[in-house]
Design an enzyme around this catalytic site. Sequence first.
Site, PDB file in Angstrom:
ATOM      1  N   THR A 247       0.784  -1.248   0.000  1.00 36.26           N
ATOM      2  CA  THR A 247       0.000   0.000   0.000  1.00 36.26           C
ATOM      3  C   THR A 247       0.815   1.296   0.000  1.00 36.26           C
ATOM      4  O   THR A 247       1.971   1.305   0.375  1.00 36.26           O
ATOM      5  CB  THR A 247      -1.002  -0.009   1.180  1.00 36.26           C
ATOM      6  OG1 THR A 247      -1.695  -1.242   1.196  1.00 36.26           O
ATOM      7  CG2 THR A 247      -2.003   1.098   1.110  1.00 36.26           C
TER       8      THR A 247
ATOM      9  N   GLU B 226      -6.338  -8.675  -2.824  1.00 31.44           N
ATOM     10  CA  GLU B 226      -7.166  -7.970  -1.836  1.00 31.44           C
ATOM     11  C   GLU B 226      -8.195  -8.865  -1.156  1.00 31.44           C
ATOM     12  O   GLU B 226      -8.616  -8.586  -0.028  1.00 31.44           O
ATOM     13  CB  GLU B 226      -7.877  -6.799  -2.527  1.00 31.44           C
ATOM     14  CG  GLU B 226      -8.094  -5.608  -1.631  1.00 31.44           C
ATOM     15  CD  GLU B 226      -6.779  -4.915  -1.302  1.00 31.44           C
ATOM     16  OE1 GLU B 226      -6.532  -4.693  -0.117  1.00 31.44           O
ATOM     17  OE2 GLU B 226      -5.999  -4.625  -2.227  1.00 31.44           O
TER      18      GLU B 226
ATOM     19  N   SER C 197     -11.461  -3.057   4.833  1.00 32.02           N
ATOM     20  CA  SER C 197     -10.129  -2.454   4.751  1.00 32.02           C
ATOM     21  C   SER C 197      -9.810  -1.714   6.038  1.00 32.02           C
ATOM     22  O   SER C 197     -10.697  -1.448   6.862  1.00 32.02           O
ATOM     23  CB  SER C 197     -10.124  -1.474   3.578  1.00 32.02           C
ATOM     24  OG  SER C 197      -8.947  -0.702   3.585  1.00 32.02           O
ATOM     25  N   SER C 198      -8.530  -1.375   6.174  1.00 30.38           N
ATOM     26  CA  SER C 198      -8.099  -0.495   7.273  1.00 30.38           C
ATOM     27  C   SER C 198      -7.663   0.859   6.731  1.00 30.38           C
ATOM     28  O   SER C 198      -7.215   1.716   7.489  1.00 30.38           O
ATOM     29  CB  SER C 198      -6.901  -1.106   7.999  1.00 30.38           C
ATOM     30  OG  SER C 198      -7.253  -2.338   8.531  1.00 30.38           O
TER      31      SER C 198
ATOM     32  N   GLY D  34      -1.117  -1.962   6.581  1.00 29.04           N
ATOM     33  CA  GLY D  34      -2.053  -2.994   7.037  1.00 29.04           C
ATOM     34  C   GLY D  34      -2.979  -2.413   8.093  1.00 29.04           C
ATOM     35  O   GLY D  34      -3.351  -1.245   8.023  1.00 29.04           O
TER      36      GLY D  34
HETATM   37  N1  GLU Z   1      -5.203  -4.266   2.089  1.00 27.22           N
HETATM   38  C1  GLU Z   1      -5.085  -3.532   3.304  1.00 27.22           C
HETATM   39  C2  GLU Z   1      -6.349  -2.807   3.627  1.00 27.22           C
HETATM   40  O1  GLU Z   1      -7.062  -2.441   2.753  1.00 27.22           O
HETATM   41  C3  GLU Z   1      -3.985  -2.567   3.282  1.00 27.22           C
HETATM   42  C4  GLU Z   1      -2.694  -3.261   3.239  1.00 27.22           C
HETATM   43  C5  GLU Z   1      -1.527  -2.435   3.623  1.00 27.22           C
HETATM   44  O2  GLU Z   1      -1.593  -1.311   3.996  1.00 27.22           O
HETATM   45  O3  GLU Z   1      -0.462  -2.932   3.551  1.00 27.22           O
HETATM   46  O4  GLU Z   1      -6.626  -2.600   4.752  1.00 27.22           O
END
Ligand code: GLU
Length: 611
Positions: A403, A440, A468-469, A491
């Site tokens: 990300t 994803e 998601s975060s 993450g």
């Molecule tokens: N896929 C994660 C999310 O949407 C983000 C992953 C990341 O930041 O490395 O929460």
Amino acid sequence: MRFRTLVIALLAICLLTSMGWSKTETELPTAVVTKREMVVTANPLATEAGAHILKIGGTAADAMVAVQTVLGLVEPQSSGLGGGAFIVYYDAKTGKTTTLDAREKAPATATEDRFLDDAGDSIGFSNAWQSGLSVGVPGTPRMMEYMHDRYGKLPWQRLFVPAKRLAQKGFELTERTSSQIAELLDRNPGCGDDERLFFRDPTAFEYFVDTDTCEAKPAGTLMRNKAYARTLRALARKGADAFYYGPIARDIADAVQGDLNIPGDMTEEDLANYEVVEREPVCIDYMGYDVCGMGPPSSGGLAVGQILGIIENRDDLMGSNPLDADTVHLFSQAGRLAFADRNKYVADSDFVSVPVAGMLDPDYLADRAAFITGTDMGTALPGYPPDMIASYAPDTRAKLSGTSHVSIIDRYGNALSMTTTIESSFGNGVMVRGFLLNNELTDFSFDFEDADGIPIANRVEPNKRPRSSMSPSIVFDDDGNVELVTGSPGGSRIIGYTAQSIMNVIHFGLDPQEAINIPHYQNRNSYTELETPIPGVTLDYDAEALAEQLRDEYEYSDVRTGAMTSGLSSIQVVESDDEKPGKGHGKGRKHFKTILVGGADHRRDGTVGGR
Ligand code: GLU
């Protein structure tokens, strides 16, 4: 307002200096100041492309397209055409803030047992990650077009020039990308076609790995990606339809269905049916500022909002500086409470009922904050937000990190906060036409119910978007002017990184770079994490001593120190003393000149651009 912020900033600097941090502080990255426009990204070439587009009169939306197409090339492990994104956008013309959901979707044939084997056991994260099952229908190309159609000024084709040029002429592989390739190879050594799990796709393998030595291509290698240049040319000429219909869509579906580990089920029809969704922002009042973020399917806006709402409620427990043990304790406890609710309630609100208003209700947050005492509360239980109508079993998995975050303010006063992703590092490791596919869908819960048969809100369902975060955020002052644009990768740690960056600027009065330089801490309702300081990147402090203090005085049973690799990109709008009317940067600021103060994260390759 501005005067107050400046005073707090000066006090904070005195405070940090008096604590013996002055020496280190002078060696740390300092904020960049510009007058008209600013772009902050995780890579210098992407920042340069965005700054150029702004300079020739482009809007934030225009610059975002240029930045995103360059990031997909030079930081391919983090985001790209094969992934998805969330945007919080402030439109200066209308004074409205909106959010854009370009999250990847599950294929129409996806079922809730997607990541379970015949015996009903999980197929394991690595296996799912490196397979066709994890690939969601990408949203990024449609998002770029959607933003440009509504908020762009420059011709669409113009925005692809920087990335096309770099893809053809070549660019140097960064140290960071090279070491991330090496990390994946280390997990699963072996060079032969039958031995590899990571980079099992020969195209990706040859692009990223020295096939003679089976080692990561070294930093400085000149990388050319002609296939990517061709894809960009098609997008530039025909728009996003070139991606969602025809040969590119066919190649994506074929790669997913023909995956060498586990074939997936995405079809050309899934791609043709993809749509971005505009949603209401999720906002909370924090110390008189309006903090707006992304609602479901992201948990980011709600969890960041809850953390800030809870810490404000317990100002009695707040410490005197960002690294005071009291501050770390309060922030960690707020994180516990926020993650308990997030894990239980948040998923795609087109499929499950998420108590969005209730989770940010002031009385509810005051009740939640009352659980915090002078010692660690241990695992927090979820609450019962007032508008909750369905109960779910929690999905508590922590996530690996990929990300990228992009913050932009243009000369017209528009502000754009985008977190963009292909999920894990290098997505699912398969390359199609010069870009990587995402993984994803591993953001869904692998189980669909708990041991008592209670459904999990974030279970897989057809056409659903995984939770998601990602927490792209824009903070407004009490006159409705943009104050801060921020966000981070990382993450599920994204939530803490973003909330902390806002607390550091708004509560402690630090500038965006100082805020980023403060070492991180957080609790995702399990152990408490403290960042080990990095010389020249973060403020120095004794992490082990703080951990001991939390154990001894605050009764923490599990405190861990280590790397916390955020990638914050932040811009603050600051009124300058000069009272000459300015153009842009917010309607209510007509009588003041404004300047932009930017901070980039040196834990990654962040840079600030603009003028
Ligand atoms: N896929 C994660 C999310 O949407 C983000 C992953 C990341 O930041 O490395 O929460």
